[in-house]
Design a protein around this motif. Structure first.
Motif, PDB file in Angstrom:
ATOM      1  N   MET A  33       0.833  -1.201   0.000  1.00 30.73           N
ATOM      2  CA  MET A  33       0.000   0.000   0.000  1.00 30.73           C
ATOM      3  C   MET A  33       0.870   1.255   0.000  1.00 30.73           C
ATOM      4  SD  MET A  33      -2.883   1.201   2.798  1.00 30.73           S
ATOM      5  CE  MET A  33      -1.689   1.103   4.127  1.00 30.73           C
ATOM      6  N   ILE A  34       1.922   1.257   0.824  1.00 33.03           N
ATOM      7  CA  ILE A  34       2.824   2.412   0.879  1.00 33.03           C
ATOM      8  C   ILE A  34       3.470   2.636  -0.480  1.00 33.03           C
ATOM      9  CG2 ILE A  34       4.986   3.270   1.874  1.00 33.03           C
ATOM     10  CD1 ILE A  34       4.201   1.797   4.475  1.00 33.03           C
ATOM     11  N   ARG A  35       3.902   1.540  -1.115  1.00 32.18           N
ATOM     12  CA  ARG A  35       4.586   1.652  -2.405  1.00 32.18           C
ATOM     13  C   ARG A  35       3.622   2.041  -3.521  1.00 32.18           C
ATOM     14  NH1 ARG A  35       6.386  -2.987  -2.433  1.00 32.18           N
ATOM     15  NH2 ARG A  35       4.856  -4.004  -3.764  1.00 32.18           N
ATOM     16  N   GLU A  36       2.478   1.363  -3.601  1.00 32.76           N
ATOM     17  CA  GLU A  36       1.550   1.593  -4.710  1.00 32.76           C
ATOM     18  C   GLU A  36       0.879   2.957  -4.631  1.00 32.76           C
ATOM     19  OE1 GLU A  36      -1.078  -1.707  -4.523  1.00 32.76           O
ATOM     20  OE2 GLU A  36       0.428  -3.162  -5.213  1.00 32.76           O
ATOM     21  N   LYS A  37       0.590   3.435  -3.425  1.00 31.63           N
ATOM     22  CA  LYS A  37      -0.052   4.733  -3.270  1.00 31.63           C
ATOM     23  C   LYS A  37       0.953   5.873  -3.163  1.00 31.63           C
ATOM     24  CE  LYS A  37      -4.394   3.120  -1.216  1.00 31.63           C
ATOM     25  NZ  LYS A  37      -5.367   3.322  -0.105  1.00 31.63           N
ATOM     26  N   GLY A  38       2.229   5.522  -3.143  1.00 35.87           N
ATOM     27  CA  GLY A  38       3.262   6.550  -3.082  1.00 35.87           C
ATOM     28  C   GLY A  38       3.190   7.382  -1.811  1.00 35.87           C
ATOM     29  N   ILE A  39       2.916   6.733  -0.683  1.00 33.73           N
ATOM     30  CA  ILE A  39       2.831   7.448   0.585  1.00 33.73           C
ATOM     31  C   ILE A  39       4.232   7.883   0.987  1.00 33.73           C
ATOM     32  CG2 ILE A  39       2.079   7.341   2.986  1.00 33.73           C
ATOM     33  CD1 ILE A  39       0.131   5.142   2.184  1.00 33.73           C
ATOM     34  N   GLY A  40       4.445   9.177   1.101  1.00 37.79           N
ATOM     35  CA  GLY A  40       5.772   9.715   1.340  1.00 37.79           C
ATOM     36  C   GLY A  40       6.166   9.745   2.799  1.00 37.79           C
ATOM     37  N   ALA A  41       7.416  10.149   3.036  1.00 37.82           N
ATOM     38  CA  ALA A  41       7.956  10.223   4.389  1.00 37.82           C
ATOM     39  C   ALA A  41       7.124  11.155   5.261  1.00 37.82           C
ATOM     40  CB  ALA A  41       9.405  10.708   4.345  1.00 37.82           C
ATOM     41  N   ASN A  42       6.852  10.706   6.483  1.00 35.01           N
ATOM     42  CA  ASN A  42       6.110  11.448   7.512  1.00 35.01           C
ATOM     43  C   ASN A  42       4.618  11.588   7.226  1.00 35.01           C
ATOM     44  OD1 ASN A  42       8.576  11.939   8.906  1.00 35.01           O
ATOM     45  ND2 ASN A  42       8.991  13.646   7.519  1.00 35.01           N
ATOM     46  N   GLY A  80      -0.703   8.728  20.510  1.00 37.77           N
ATOM     47  CA  GLY A  80      -1.980   9.403  20.335  1.00 37.77           C
ATOM     48  C   GLY A  80      -2.227   9.947  18.944  1.00 37.77           C
ATOM     49  N   LYS A  81      -1.240   9.802  18.036  1.00 39.96           N
ATOM     50  CA  LYS A  81      -1.363  10.351  16.685  1.00 39.96           C
ATOM     51  C   LYS A  81      -1.466   9.268  15.619  1.00 39.96           C
ATOM     52  CE  LYS A  81      -0.795  14.655  18.031  1.00 39.96           C
ATOM     53  NZ  LYS A  81      -1.846  15.684  17.914  1.00 39.96           N
ATOM     54  N   GLY A  82      -0.945   8.064  15.894  1.00 40.46           N
ATOM     55  CA  GLY A  82      -0.994   6.989  14.913  1.00 40.46           C
ATOM     56  C   GLY A  82       0.366   6.652  14.349  1.00 40.46           C
ATOM     57  N   ALA A  83       0.358   5.975  13.194  1.00 41.88           N
ATOM     58  CA  ALA A  83       1.594   5.520  12.537  1.00 41.88           C
ATOM     59  C   ALA A  83       1.870   6.365  11.304  1.00 41.88           C
ATOM     60  CB  ALA A  83       1.464   4.048  12.152  1.00 41.88           C
ATOM     61  N   PHE A  84       3.162   6.587  11.040  1.00 41.52           N
ATOM     62  CA  PHE A  84       3.591   7.421   9.924  1.00 41.52           C
ATOM     63  C   PHE A  84       4.715   6.730   9.166  1.00 41.52           C
ATOM     64  CE2 PHE A  84       1.794  10.004  13.184  1.00 41.52           C
ATOM     65  CZ  PHE A  84       1.118  11.032  12.548  1.00 41.52           C
ATOM     66  N   VAL A  85       4.801   7.016   7.887  1.00 40.07           N
ATOM     67  CA  VAL A  85       5.868   6.440   7.067  1.00 40.07           C
ATOM     68  C   VAL A  85       7.182   7.126   7.419  1.00 40.07           C
ATOM     69  CG1 VAL A  85       6.732   6.097   4.717  1.00 40.07           C
ATOM     70  CG2 VAL A  85       4.285   5.866   5.199  1.00 40.07           C
ATOM     71  N   ALA A  86       8.188   6.324   7.663  1.00 41.89           N
ATOM     72  CA  ALA A  86       9.500   6.877   7.997  1.00 41.89           C
ATOM     73  C   ALA A  86      10.260   7.219   6.726  1.00 41.89           C
ATOM     74  CB  ALA A  86      10.296   5.878   8.827  1.00 41.89           C
ATOM     75  N   GLY A  87      11.010   8.303   6.797  1.00 40.48           N
ATOM     76  CA  GLY A  87      11.925   8.606   5.708  1.00 40.48           C
ATOM     77  C   GLY A  87      13.196   7.803   5.895  1.00 40.48           C
ATOM     78  N   LYS A  88      14.111   7.934   4.976  1.00 37.39           N
ATOM     79  CA  LYS A  88      15.400   7.280   5.122  1.00 37.39           C
ATOM     80  C   LYS A  88      16.095   7.850   6.344  1.00 37.39           C
ATOM     81  CE  LYS A  88      19.776   6.375   2.814  1.00 37.39           C
ATOM     82  NZ  LYS A  88      20.616   6.640   1.613  1.00 37.39           N
TER      83      LYS A  88
END
Length: 257
Positions: A33-42, A80-88
């Motif tokens: 999902m992260i890859r296909e939707k292009g979900i970026g860092a943070n 309290g905020k959830g999960a986020f995509v990490a950058g390098k």
């Protein structure tokens, strides 16, 4: 509740070898999902509830999948905020230098902000008194200026640090605005305090509930504790600090010379 080791595949997940834990399939689906939707860092991921509904699994399964992604530094969590995509993960050249925490990051054109928690004249902690070689007692020669701050990089808490400076070396420091200024820049330009070397000790620790809230992480997230005593050119102890550093966002680069 669904067992996180269940091998039934949730809808939309790729096939896998028998007996692969269910959370592993969910983890793979989140990665896709992260890859296909292009979900970026943070950028935020769907909530745990939304992921449960998407993959038709229990919250236990989703949490285990997310915990594995945190461990692999693919995502990070904010309390309290959830999960986020990490950058390098970047390297922060800090431990091998006597520069402040923000110095190297400003050179990388990162946005540094600070939240001041404590700024006062106080009796030092036992560790600060020992490292700063201050006399015991409650006299003025024994006092320090305590400054505690949360440092944020691009709006995300990264560091909680507690400084102690002998009060006699920095009169009035307890009243200097520090929200938008480098602590070490103030010490150098306003008080002529220059660091020539520092001794540092590093260990892995678990945060208290309050520390976890200040850094926006789960109480089960490990941190690096950094204890430091900085010395002047003459060898005088002029600063002690104790810092908690989030290594899910950056690694510390150590150079020995």
């Amino acid at each position: 509740m669904t067992d996180p080791t269940d091998t039934d595949l949730p809808p939309g997940t790729p096939s896998a070898a028998p007996r692969t834990p269910l959370w592993s399939h969910v983890k793979t689906s989140i990665l896709e999902m992260i890859r296909e939707k292009g979900i970026g860092a943070n950028a935020p991921l769907p909530s745990e509830k939304e992921l449960c509904e998407l993959y038709k699994v229990s919250r236990t399964v989703v949490r285990e999948a997310l915990n594995q992604l945190v461990y692999e530094h693919v995502i990070y969590k904010r309390q309290g905020k959830g999960a986020f995509v990490a950058g390098k993960r970047e390297e922060q050249d800090f431990v091998g230098s006597v520069v402040g925490f923000s110095g190297e990051l400003m050179d990388k054109h990162r946005r540094i902000t600070r939240r001041v928690l404590v700024q006062r004249i106080a009796t030092p902690s036992e560790r600060a008194q020992k490292h700063l070689r201050l006399p015991p007692g409650d006299g003025p020669e024994s006092k320090v200026v305590e400054v505690s701050r949360v440092q944020m990089v691009d709006g995300i808490p990264r560091l909680l640090v507690h400084h102690s400076i002998p009060a006699r070396m920095a009169p009035g420091l307890e009243s200097v605005p520090l929200q938008t200024r480098s602590f070490y820049d103030v010490l150098q330009k306003q008080y002529g305090i220059l660091f020539r070397r520092a001794d540092r000790w590093i260990e892995a620790v678990m945060p208290t509930k309050e520390e976890a809230q200040l850094l926006g992480i789960a109480p089960t997230s490990p941190l690096l504790a950094i204890e430091s005593c900085a010395l002047s050119e003459r060898g005088d102890a002029i600063e002690y600090y104790y810092a908690l550093f989030r290594t899910d966002l950056a690694s510390l680069h150590i150079r020995i010379e």
